[in-house]
Motif scaffolding. Structure first.
Motif, PDB file in Angstrom:
ATOM      1  N   ILE A   1       0.500   5.406   0.494  1.00 52.28           N
ATOM      2  CA  ILE A   1      -0.324   6.289   1.062  1.00 52.28           C
ATOM      3  C   ILE A   1       0.051   8.046   0.537  1.00 52.28           C
ATOM      4  CG2 ILE A   1      -1.571   7.132   2.781  1.00 52.28           C
ATOM      5  CD1 ILE A   1      -0.796   4.619   4.322  1.00 52.28           C
TER       6      ILE A   1
ATOM      7  N   LEU B   1      -4.359   4.535   9.050  1.00 50.90           N
ATOM      8  CA  LEU B   1      -3.958   3.402   8.000  1.00 50.90           C
ATOM      9  C   LEU B   1      -2.774   2.591   8.206  1.00 50.90           C
ATOM     10  CD1 LEU B   1      -4.737   5.192   4.775  1.00 50.90           C
ATOM     11  CD2 LEU B   1      -6.290   3.409   6.004  1.00 50.90           C
TER      12      LEU B   1
ATOM     13  N   LEU C   1      -9.934  -0.411   4.117  1.00 52.68           N
ATOM     14  CA  LEU C   1      -8.721  -1.024   3.748  1.00 52.68           C
ATOM     15  C   LEU C   1      -8.725  -2.380   3.990  1.00 52.68           C
ATOM     16  CD1 LEU C   1      -6.177  -0.646   1.992  1.00 52.68           C
ATOM     17  CD2 LEU C   1      -4.962  -0.001   4.264  1.00 52.68           C
TER      18      LEU C   1
ATOM     19  N   LEU D   1      -7.913   4.541  -3.592  1.00 57.32           N
ATOM     20  CA  LEU D   1      -8.884   4.811  -2.808  1.00 57.32           C
ATOM     21  C   LEU D   1      -8.781   6.268  -2.149  1.00 57.32           C
ATOM     22  CD1 LEU D   1      -9.183   1.749  -0.453  1.00 57.32           C
ATOM     23  CD2 LEU D   1     -10.202   2.108  -2.688  1.00 57.32           C
ATOM     24  N   ASN D   2      -9.835   6.911  -1.886  1.00 55.71           N
ATOM     25  CA  ASN D   2      -9.802   8.052  -1.315  1.00 55.71           C
ATOM     26  C   ASN D   2     -11.010   8.399  -0.225  1.00 55.71           C
ATOM     27  OD1 ASN D   2      -9.172  11.119  -1.511  1.00 55.71           O
ATOM     28  ND2 ASN D   2     -11.096  11.594  -2.132  1.00 55.71           N
TER      29      ASN D   2
ATOM     30  N   VAL E   1       0.939  -1.353  -0.084  1.00 61.44           N
ATOM     31  CA  VAL E   1      -0.124  -0.179   0.049  1.00 61.44           C
ATOM     32  C   VAL E   1       0.845   1.219  -0.072  1.00 61.44           C
ATOM     33  CG1 VAL E   1      -1.830   1.366   1.238  1.00 61.44           C
ATOM     34  CG2 VAL E   1      -1.943  -1.166   1.270  1.00 61.44           C
TER      35      VAL E   1
ATOM     36  N   VAL F   1     -15.183   6.820   1.974  1.00 64.54           N
ATOM     37  CA  VAL F   1     -14.354   6.154   1.216  1.00 64.54           C
ATOM     38  C   VAL F   1     -14.823   5.764   0.108  1.00 64.54           C
ATOM     39  CG1 VAL F   1     -12.632   4.346   1.298  1.00 64.54           C
ATOM     40  CG2 VAL F   1     -12.901   5.503   3.380  1.00 64.54           C
TER      41      VAL F   1
ATOM     42  N   TYR G   1     -11.442   4.355   7.415  1.00 65.58           N
ATOM     43  CA  TYR G   1     -10.527   4.233   6.388  1.00 65.58           C
ATOM     44  C   TYR G   1      -9.998   2.801   6.650  1.00 65.58           C
ATOM     45  CZ  TYR G   1      -8.044   5.872   2.238  1.00 65.58           C
ATOM     46  OH  TYR G   1      -7.645   6.405   0.696  1.00 65.58           O
TER      47      TYR G   1
ATOM     48  N   CYS H   1      -3.699   4.722  -1.473  1.00 66.40           N
ATOM     49  CA  CYS H   1      -4.712   5.285  -0.710  1.00 66.40           C
ATOM     50  C   CYS H   1      -4.398   6.772  -0.877  1.00 66.40           C
ATOM     51  CB  CYS H   1      -4.664   4.696   0.638  1.00 66.40           C
ATOM     52  SG  CYS H   1      -5.009   3.217   0.883  1.00 66.40           S
TER      53      CYS H   1
END
Ligand code: GRF
Length: 195
Positions: free
Chosen positions: A5, A17, A181, A105-106, A3, A136, A177, A84
């Motif tokens: 970010i 996260l 996730l 994702l946001n 991931v 999200v 979030y 993310c």
């Protein structure tokens, strides 16, 4: 799952996260990337042992494509499975988004589709809404409008200022979030609704 970010400021969502990706969680943070070399979240990520990078967007002026070409370098080098956006305040071009479609994702501080864009809390208060919250969603080429993966609701209280409401929503962002996730990284797109 790897991931990455993307942040622009303090990175409180990034911290939430990153802190969630432990133990049997199917994902790990591999990069925290910012458009602002001074973003406070970069120091927080480094303190957590997460690789960081920054590409200052300002020298590129209105040339979004040139900025994004630079931003892509550390991002692609990290070989993320999921990207993310977390308090990332730059609009991304459709070309950039297309590279990560279906795995980006946001988090947006409103109950989408209400209040896409900025000043969401002020707008909810001014509209007299009884509820506000955060969403999200998967990122698509249309700003703040991809498939919803989760929402958290909070009450709007009499006398709320935008700052008071923002704080109440941010607290929920830090729960929503990570919850989204965890499912998303396991291949589950069932939306999360809090409470
Ligand atoms: C906050 O306004 C939050 O609602 C939105 O981005 C801003 C900064 O978040 N998602 P963060 O503390 O940088 O994660």
């Amino acid at each position: 799952k790897r991931v990455a970010i993307l942040i622009s400021g303090g990175g409180s969502n990034m911290v939430a996260l990153a802190e969630s990706m432990v133990g049997d969680h199917p994902a790990r943070p591999v990069l925290v990337l910012s458009n602002d070399p001074q973003a406070g979240g970069l120091k927080k990520a480094a303190a957590m042992g997460i690789p960081t990078a920054a590409v200052d967007h300002r020298p590129f002026g209105k040339d979004r494509a040139a900025f994004e070409a630079e931003l892509l370098k550390p991002l692609l080098a990290a070989e993320p499975d999921i990207v993310c956006l977390a308090g990332f305040m730059r609009v991304l071009t459709p070309d950039f988004v297309a590279r990560f479609e279906g795995r980006m994702l946001n988090i947006h501080p409103s109950l989408l589709p209400k209040y896409p864009g900025l000043h969401t809390h002020r707008r909810a208060i001014d509209a007299g809404d009884a509820e506000a919250g955060c969403t999200v969603h998967e990122v698509t080429s249309v700003l703040d409008s991809g498939p919803i993966l989760g929402q958290a609701r909070v009450p709007v209280r009499p006398g709320d200022t935008a700052e008071m409401l923002a704080a109440r929503v941010l607290e929920q962002e830090h729960k929503l979030y990570p919850a989204v996730l965890r499912r998303y990284a396991a291949g589950d797109r069932t939306p999360v609704y809090l409470p």
